[in-house]
Design a protein around this motif. Sequence first.
Motif, mmCIF file in Angstrom:
data_model
loop_
_atom_site.group_PDB
_atom_site.id
_atom_site.type_symbol
_atom_site.label_atom_id
_atom_site.label_comp_id
_atom_site.label_asym_id
_atom_site.label_seq_id
_atom_site.Cartn_x
_atom_site.Cartn_y
_atom_site.Cartn_z
ATOM 1 N N UNK A 104 13.472 -16.572 -5.258
ATOM 2 C CA UNK A 104 12.952 -17.357 -6.376
ATOM 3 C C UNK A 104 11.848 -16.587 -7.096
ATOM 4 N N UNK A 105 11.535 -17.026 -8.293
ATOM 5 C CA UNK A 105 10.495 -16.409 -9.113
ATOM 6 C C UNK A 105 9.201 -17.178 -8.948
ATOM 7 N N UNK A 106 8.095 -16.456 -8.846
ATOM 8 C CA UNK A 106 6.779 -17.076 -8.844
ATOM 9 C C UNK A 106 5.970 -16.605 -10.043
ATOM 10 N N UNK A 107 4.992 -17.392 -10.388
ATOM 11 C CA UNK A 107 4.057 -17.001 -11.446
ATOM 12 C C UNK A 107 2.695 -16.775 -10.811
ATOM 13 N N UNK A 108 1.990 -15.761 -11.270
ATOM 14 C CA UNK A 108 0.668 -15.480 -10.743
ATOM 15 C C UNK A 108 -0.263 -15.079 -11.876
ATOM 16 N N UNK A 109 -1.483 -14.719 -11.515
ATOM 17 C CA UNK A 109 -2.506 -14.446 -12.526
ATOM 18 C C UNK A 109 -3.574 -13.561 -11.927
ATOM 19 N N UNK A 110 -4.110 -12.678 -12.711
ATOM 20 C CA UNK A 110 -5.249 -11.871 -12.291
ATOM 21 C C UNK A 110 -6.548 -12.518 -12.766
ATOM 22 N N UNK A 111 -7.645 -12.112 -12.168
ATOM 23 C CA UNK A 111 -8.950 -12.635 -12.564
ATOM 24 C C UNK A 111 -9.478 -11.856 -13.770
ATOM 25 N N UNK A 112 -10.440 -12.419 -14.495
ATOM 26 C CA UNK A 112 -11.084 -11.646 -15.556
ATOM 27 C C UNK A 112 -11.850 -10.455 -14.983
ATOM 28 N N UNK A 113 -12.105 -9.477 -15.818
ATOM 29 C CA UNK A 113 -12.953 -8.358 -15.418
ATOM 30 C C UNK A 113 -14.346 -8.875 -15.060
ATOM 31 N N UNK A 114 -15.061 -8.182 -14.179
ATOM 32 C CA UNK A 114 -16.380 -8.661 -13.757
ATOM 33 C C UNK A 114 -17.346 -8.922 -14.901
ATOM 34 N N UNK A 115 -17.178 -8.217 -16.009
ATOM 35 C CA UNK A 115 -18.105 -8.372 -17.136
ATOM 36 C C UNK A 115 -17.653 -9.412 -18.151
ATOM 37 N N UNK A 116 -16.504 -10.062 -17.921
ATOM 38 C CA UNK A 116 -15.924 -10.980 -18.904
ATOM 39 C C UNK A 116 -15.870 -12.396 -18.356
ATOM 40 N N UNK A 117 -15.936 -13.381 -19.257
ATOM 41 C CA UNK A 117 -15.744 -14.772 -18.863
ATOM 42 C C UNK A 117 -14.266 -15.114 -18.767
ATOM 43 N N UNK A 118 -13.471 -14.573 -19.653
ATOM 44 C CA UNK A 118 -12.060 -14.900 -19.674
ATOM 45 C C UNK A 118 -11.810 -16.301 -20.192
ATOM 46 N N UNK A 119 -10.576 -16.744 -19.997
ATOM 47 C CA UNK A 119 -10.178 -18.079 -20.433
ATOM 48 C C UNK A 119 -10.771 -19.158 -19.530
ATOM 49 N N UNK A 120 -10.827 -20.391 -20.047
ATOM 50 C CA UNK A 120 -11.151 -21.513 -19.171
ATOM 51 C C UNK A 120 -10.116 -21.555 -18.050
ATOM 52 N N UNK A 121 -10.551 -21.979 -16.882
ATOM 53 C CA UNK A 121 -9.698 -21.962 -15.700
ATOM 54 C C UNK A 121 -9.360 -23.384 -15.261
ATOM 55 N N UNK A 122 -8.065 -23.685 -15.199
ATOM 56 C CA UNK A 122 -7.605 -24.918 -14.572
ATOM 57 C C UNK A 122 -7.359 -24.607 -13.097
ATOM 58 N N UNK A 123 -8.147 -25.200 -12.236
ATOM 59 C CA UNK A 123 -8.067 -24.939 -10.805
ATOM 60 C C UNK A 123 -7.856 -26.268 -10.074
ATOM 61 N N UNK A 124 -6.828 -26.327 -9.246
ATOM 62 C CA UNK A 124 -6.582 -27.508 -8.422
ATOM 63 C C UNK A 124 -6.914 -27.187 -6.975
ATOM 64 N N UNK A 125 -7.359 -28.204 -6.227
ATOM 65 C CA UNK A 125 -7.569 -27.962 -4.808
ATOM 66 C C UNK A 125 -7.073 -29.140 -3.987
#
Length: 508
Positions: A129-150
């Motif tokens: 099966x196919x999965x989707x993943x994501x890398x983190x922003x660079x240490x110096x960047x904020x990046x996009x808003x993060x939707x995080x579930x726990x």
Amino acid sequence: MTRLSRRIFVLSGLVTAGVAVTPRQGARAAVPYPFKLGVASGDPAPDSVVLWTRLAPSPLNADGQGGMANADVTVEWQVSTTDRFTSLVASGSVVARYADAHSVHAIAGGLAADSDYYYRFRAQGQISPVGRTRTTPAPSAFGRDLVMAFASCAHYEAGYYTAYRRMAEDNPGLILHLGDYIYEGGVGTSAVRQHVGAEIVSLADYRRRYALYKSDPDLQAAHAAAPWLVVPDDHEVENNYANMVRNDSSPTLTAAQWTARRTAAYRAYYENMPLRPASAANGNSIPLYRRIRWGQLATFHMLDTRQFRDDQACGDGWKVCADADLASRSLTGAAQEAWLLDGLAQRYGTWDILGQQVFFAQQLDANGAASMDAWDGYRASRSRIQTGWQQRGVRNPLVLTGDVHRSWANDLKADYANPSSATIGTELVCTSISSTGNGSGSTTVPNAAANPHLKFYSDRRGYVRTTISRTQVRADFRAVNTVTEHGAAASTVRSFVILDGQPGLQAG
């Protein structure tokens, strides 16, 4: 089929590169389909992520080997920016070893920061099966808003994993699992579904139990939807254990047998989780506390509150217990406590998020008793950490918690005995995925008069969805009305907002 619909199918593990997976198990297959436990990713960095799978054409075989022959197998992996894999941005191969139950931990490197990717595996003439993943922003960047579930606490026998499916449908960028991914007990009396085999003790037992849980399609969908950060609690080994101390006498084990059980449990945990090799088990221990930076936006301090704690005070349970105040007692152990305070002092991101297992805020019953298994049983340890983040000028401490099978939202106080004392942090507690069944639906805070800092409670199963931005964290407590029937809808029971620089809960 629309692209959105197709995407949902892909992330549910039903389609690989636009072609249904199931037919590939037929006449063209040289061997039975080996990817029945799905795929996962985890511990992302700005340029890499862990890709996981485990080959198991017959997942529930008693030997724990999943129906694989006693031979190592080469597994190829691929990463692309599209779910059709028309071009690859990274690829490689790794050997799935029989000795490791044919589990795979591939490090996909050379990736761009703050980017979305799709991945899959090939082995024995088959495609995963196919999965989707994501890398983190660079240490110096904020990046996009993060939707995080726990989430936490997914007892297989207690109900269906509908909450995992609903979590996947929220399209999160990150999922945290805070423990009790499996339960160790034997076959119970559940009318919903049952464990296979007796209480797990051996390595084969633990491997087969993970295979049972990972065979669930809703859990597979959540793993395929986003990278995970995982830490175990107690049931991955044994209920309420503390360091090397057993607190459950069934089954009867000698000291050597208990050590062997813990060794098997942690080895199987690593084999079945998307962890980096640095977190591989080492004998009867496993190095799991670690720090994941999400650029300038957040830092996740993932804690281990089982391996290094002192035994529960006063024999465990809910007690009025003076020993819980002893300065010598620690829930984290001295080394992990120093590591945590050092990391908090760095103030890498806007939000310092502690991913951990047991109830952090003070919680008393009507008689003044508290849980000796939670931070209330280690009050000096909690005080050192809370005082530590105040002294280090941590702007936004946020504690995330599992374990208790109910949702809670709590203000963290400088002095819990004084309701008017300063609020110095916030705790969000997720309910269980399925443990303890459907729940009552009550939202009345138990013993509210004794605990005015506990602001919200809900007795339903589900998870917490957060949206993390530079200015706030929004927390939506998501719940399903039933887990004893499959497929219930999820709804938001309550929402809160935590504002940058203003610890404590605001109405959402």
